[in-house]
Design an enzyme around this catalytic site. Structure first.
Site, PDB file in Angstrom:
ATOM      1  N   HIS A  41     -21.203 -34.358  23.885  1.00 25.38           N
ATOM      2  CA  HIS A  41     -21.315 -35.275  25.036  1.00 25.38           C
ATOM      3  C   HIS A  41     -21.189 -36.731  24.609  1.00 25.38           C
ATOM      4  CE1 HIS A  41     -22.395 -31.913  27.527  1.00 25.38           C
ATOM      5  NE2 HIS A  41     -22.685 -32.687  28.546  1.00 25.38           N
ATOM      6  N   ASP A  89     -22.728 -27.941  22.965  1.00 14.35           N
ATOM      7  CA  ASP A  89     -22.715 -29.411  22.895  1.00 14.35           C
ATOM      8  C   ASP A  89     -22.852 -29.905  21.457  1.00 14.35           C
ATOM      9  OD1 ASP A  89     -24.711 -32.140  24.336  1.00 14.35           O
ATOM     10  OD2 ASP A  89     -22.639 -32.059  23.617  1.00 14.35           O
ATOM     11  N   SER A 183     -29.395 -38.449  21.819  1.00 17.10           N
ATOM     12  CA  SER A 183     -28.497 -37.282  21.766  1.00 17.10           C
ATOM     13  C   SER A 183     -27.803 -37.221  20.420  1.00 17.10           C
ATOM     14  CB  SER A 183     -27.440 -37.371  22.872  1.00 17.10           C
ATOM     15  OG  SER A 183     -28.060 -37.298  24.138  1.00 17.10           O
ATOM     16  N   GLY A 184     -27.653 -36.003  19.896  1.00 14.49           N
ATOM     17  CA  GLY A 184     -26.935 -35.818  18.629  1.00 14.49           C
ATOM     18  C   GLY A 184     -27.843 -35.776  17.415  1.00 14.49           C
TER      19      GLY A 184
HETATM   20  N1  LIG Z   1     -35.283 -35.954  27.334  1.00 13.32           N
HETATM   21  C1  LIG Z   1     -33.970 -35.402  27.367  1.00 13.32           C
HETATM   22  C2  LIG Z   1     -32.901 -36.405  27.040  1.00 13.32           C
HETATM   23  C3  LIG Z   1     -32.293 -36.374  25.769  1.00 13.32           C
HETATM   24  C4  LIG Z   1     -31.244 -37.281  25.493  1.00 13.32           C
HETATM   25  C5  LIG Z   1     -30.819 -38.207  26.463  1.00 13.32           C
HETATM   26  C6  LIG Z   1     -31.464 -38.235  27.716  1.00 13.32           C
HETATM   27  N2  LIG Z   1     -31.128 -39.132  28.733  1.00 13.32           N
HETATM   28  C7  LIG Z   1     -29.889 -39.687  28.927  1.00 13.32           C
HETATM   29  N3  LIG Z   1     -28.757 -39.352  28.296  1.00 13.32           N
HETATM   30  N4  LIG Z   1     -27.745 -40.146  28.811  1.00 13.32           N
HETATM   31  C8  LIG Z   1     -28.258 -40.994  29.755  1.00 13.32           C
HETATM   32  N5  LIG Z   1     -27.661 -41.935  30.509  1.00 13.32           N
HETATM   33  C9  LIG Z   1     -28.453 -42.617  31.383  1.00 13.32           C
HETATM   34  N6  LIG Z   1     -29.787 -42.421  31.524  1.00 13.32           N
HETATM   35  C10 LIG Z   1     -30.389 -41.478  30.761  1.00 13.32           C
HETATM   36  N7  LIG Z   1     -31.749 -41.254  30.861  1.00 13.32           N
HETATM   37  C11 LIG Z   1     -32.677 -42.198  31.330  1.00 13.32           C
HETATM   38  C12 LIG Z   1     -32.431 -43.566  31.316  1.00 13.32           C
HETATM   39  C13 LIG Z   1     -33.410 -44.468  31.787  1.00 13.32           C
HETATM   40  C14 LIG Z   1     -34.628 -44.015  32.258  1.00 13.32           C
HETATM   41  C15 LIG Z   1     -34.882 -42.656  32.239  1.00 13.32           C
HETATM   42  O1  LIG Z   1     -36.078 -42.209  32.638  1.00 13.32           O
HETATM   43  C16 LIG Z   1     -33.912 -41.756  31.785  1.00 13.32           C
HETATM   44  C17 LIG Z   1     -29.626 -40.731  29.865  1.00 13.32           C
HETATM   45  C18 LIG Z   1     -32.496 -37.331  27.995  1.00 13.32           C
END
Ligand SMILES: NCc1cccc(Nc2n[nH]c3ncnc(Nc4cccc(O)c4)c23)c1
Length: 232
Positions: A41, A89, A183-184
């Protein structure tokens, strides 16, 4: 990483920062001298540009003895990965040259036995992802310990409602959790990489949406095959 702590500098020498134009985008980790594993991703919105890989870093901006930015020769997203779900992924990145290994740059072994990590096992996850809900990005590597939860609990209709496959695993996300930019990165249990952070529902810090990881063991043959074919 939400509600974790600043990692001990260079105690996770396998950690990689995948960058575009000098900006941290995703985590990753060194699985061989010339290979980094991350999440497919992460390469979705790069419109064909290759990442640069920062190794040996604790701070993303300050000079550090073994910090070095590597060019990437090629990127191999898993053929089954796609933008519509979290399946397969994984992303392999071949560095332009072998990384110089030292105290701050080390390979992390990954699990090759395809067996679930027991629920309640406490694992560790680190990254330079956002550290609060307003999206504050840290300069230094953060880490957090999280307990594994069973696939049955994770797949409950009030949680991920059956979308978590045998090739995935979950950790509790009440307050402490992974978030955007993590991520990753590797989920490390007992010194071995068992999973790779995937965004899943993208929700952070909400116990109703446990963190999801791609399990690595089921993909060992694919990883070995790509490394063997590309190394020649
Ligand atoms: N906990 C699981 C997890 C693992 C890796 C990445 C993610 N989230 C996200 N991956 N990509 C994203 N693009 C925009 N917003 C996102 N999450 C976000 C941003 C601000 C406040 C909030 O509460 C959540 C993510 C969530």
């Amino acid at each position: 990483i939400l509600r974790g702590s600043v990692a001990r500098p260079h105690l996770k020498p396998y950690m990689a920062s995948l960058q575009l134009d000098g900006q941290h985008v995703c985590g990753g980790f060194l699985i061989a001298e010339q290979w980094v594993l991350s999440a497919a991703h992460c390469a979705e919105e790069t419109d064909g540009k290759l990442f640069q890989v920062l190794l040996g870093a604790h701070s993303l901006t300050e000079p550090e003895p073994h910090k070095r930015l590597y060019q990437v020769r090629a990127q191999f997203p898993h053929p089954g990965s796609n933008i519509h779900n979290n399946k397969d992924d994984l992303l392999l990145l071949q560095l332009e040259e072998k990384a110089e290994l030292n105290a701050d740059v080390r390979v992390l072994p990954f699990q090759r036995e395809d067996r679930d990590v027991a629920a309640d096992t406490v694992c560790e996850v680190a990254g330079w992802g956002t550290i609060d809900h307003s999206g504050t990005r840290p300069d230094k590597l953060h880490q957090v310990e999280r307990p594994v939860i069973s696939r049955d609990v994770c797949n409950h209709r009030t949680r991920h409602d059956g979308t978590v496959t045998r090739n995935m695993m979950c950790t509790d996300s009440r307050r402490k959790d992974t978030c955007k930019g993590d991520s990753g990165g590797p989920l490390v249990c007992g010194g071995v990489a068992e999973g790779v952070v995937t965004a899943g529902s993208r929700v952070c810090g909400n116990y109703k949406k446990p963190a999801i990881y791609t399990r690595i063991a089921p993909y060992a043959a694919w990883i070995d095959g790509v490394m063997a074919s590309a190394d020649g």
